[in-house]
Design a protein around this motif. Sequence first.
Motif, PDB file in Angstrom:
ATOM      1  N   ARG A  19      -0.156  17.193  29.532  1.00  0.00           N
ATOM      2  CA  ARG A  19      -1.088  17.445  30.626  1.00  0.00           C
ATOM      3  C   ARG A  19      -1.854  16.158  30.914  1.00  0.00           C
ATOM      4  O   ARG A  19      -2.579  15.653  30.062  1.00  0.00           O
ATOM      5  CB  ARG A  19      -2.069  18.559  30.273  1.00  0.00           C
ATOM      6  N   ALA A  49       3.786  14.802  43.179  1.00  0.00           N
ATOM      7  CA  ALA A  49       3.050  16.048  43.401  1.00  0.00           C
ATOM      8  C   ALA A  49       1.809  15.763  44.232  1.00  0.00           C
ATOM      9  O   ALA A  49       1.177  14.719  44.056  1.00  0.00           O
ATOM     10  CB  ALA A  49       2.656  16.697  42.087  1.00  0.00           C
ATOM     11  N   ILE A  51      -1.782  17.726  46.138  1.00  0.00           N
ATOM     12  CA  ILE A  51      -2.623  18.905  46.308  1.00  0.00           C
ATOM     13  C   ILE A  51      -3.679  18.592  47.350  1.00  0.00           C
ATOM     14  O   ILE A  51      -4.339  17.548  47.292  1.00  0.00           O
ATOM     15  CB  ILE A  51      -3.250  19.355  44.967  1.00  0.00           C
ATOM     16  N   THR A  57      -0.182  22.894  47.517  1.00  0.00           N
ATOM     17  CA  THR A  57       0.556  21.936  46.699  1.00  0.00           C
ATOM     18  C   THR A  57       1.940  21.658  47.256  1.00  0.00           C
ATOM     19  O   THR A  57       2.508  22.475  48.001  1.00  0.00           O
ATOM     20  CB  THR A  57       0.699  22.450  45.258  1.00  0.00           C
ATOM     21  N   TYR A  59       5.710  19.391  45.913  1.00  0.00           N
ATOM     22  CA  TYR A  59       6.342  18.685  44.813  1.00  0.00           C
ATOM     23  C   TYR A  59       7.628  18.016  45.240  1.00  0.00           C
ATOM     24  O   TYR A  59       8.350  18.510  46.117  1.00  0.00           O
ATOM     25  CB  TYR A  59       6.663  19.668  43.678  1.00  0.00           C
ATOM     26  N   LYS A  64      10.061  19.894  40.803  1.00  0.00           N
ATOM     27  CA  LYS A  64       9.728  21.239  41.259  1.00  0.00           C
ATOM     28  C   LYS A  64      10.120  22.264  40.204  1.00  0.00           C
ATOM     29  O   LYS A  64      11.215  22.209  39.640  1.00  0.00           O
ATOM     30  CB  LYS A  64      10.441  21.520  42.584  1.00  0.00           C
ATOM     31  N   ARG A  66       8.818  22.509  37.294  1.00  0.00           N
ATOM     32  CA  ARG A  66       8.461  22.015  35.964  1.00  0.00           C
ATOM     33  C   ARG A  66       7.037  21.466  35.908  1.00  0.00           C
ATOM     34  O   ARG A  66       6.377  21.552  34.875  1.00  0.00           O
ATOM     35  CB  ARG A  66       9.434  20.916  35.520  1.00  0.00           C
ATOM     36  N   THR A  68       3.051  21.138  37.521  1.00  0.00           N
ATOM     37  CA  THR A  68       2.034  21.846  38.292  1.00  0.00           C
ATOM     38  C   THR A  68       0.817  20.952  38.462  1.00  0.00           C
ATOM     39  O   THR A  68       0.249  20.487  37.470  1.00  0.00           O
ATOM     40  CB  THR A  68       1.619  23.153  37.597  1.00  0.00           C
ATOM     41  N   SER A  70      -3.103  20.476  39.846  1.00  0.00           N
ATOM     42  CA  SER A  70      -4.305  21.260  40.118  1.00  0.00           C
ATOM     43  C   SER A  70      -5.486  20.315  40.238  1.00  0.00           C
ATOM     44  O   SER A  70      -5.387  19.133  39.879  1.00  0.00           O
ATOM     45  CB  SER A  70      -4.545  22.295  39.009  1.00  0.00           C
ATOM     46  N   GLN A  81       0.150  19.242  34.963  1.00  0.00           N
ATOM     47  CA  GLN A  81       0.780  19.897  33.825  1.00  0.00           C
ATOM     48  C   GLN A  81       2.280  19.675  33.935  1.00  0.00           C
ATOM     49  O   GLN A  81       2.889  20.049  34.942  1.00  0.00           O
ATOM     50  CB  GLN A  81       0.465  21.394  33.824  1.00  0.00           C
TER      51      GLN A  81
END
Length: 115
Positions: A19, A49, A51, A57, A59, A64, A66, A68, A70, A81
Amino acid sequence: QVQLVESGGGLVQAGGSLRLSCAASRSIFSFNAMGWYRQVPWKQRELVATITTSGNTNYADSVKGRFTISRDNAENTVYLQMNSLKPEDTAVYYCNAAPNPGRYWGQGTQVTVSS
């Protein structure tokens, strides 16, 4: 003053997780979509990625399902992540405004995935 501080990288085996965190100055964070980029030697920096300020969001196909992304608007921080990591994810990861990054880049954080 513009500030971007990435952290959380490291060495992990294929299939593992990491992370990443990026603490950004308010001048960048509050008014822009934010993105995570990665770069390997001799290749162009790649946006993986994005946001928006409202949390939408997007990717790259390569991550994509896998990764994430935020963001914590109260802390001016964006996260990535990364799950099911692959050796081809090895790179230095950076955050910046997206899709049009500013001229200033942080030091990045190295992610190394061993096979």
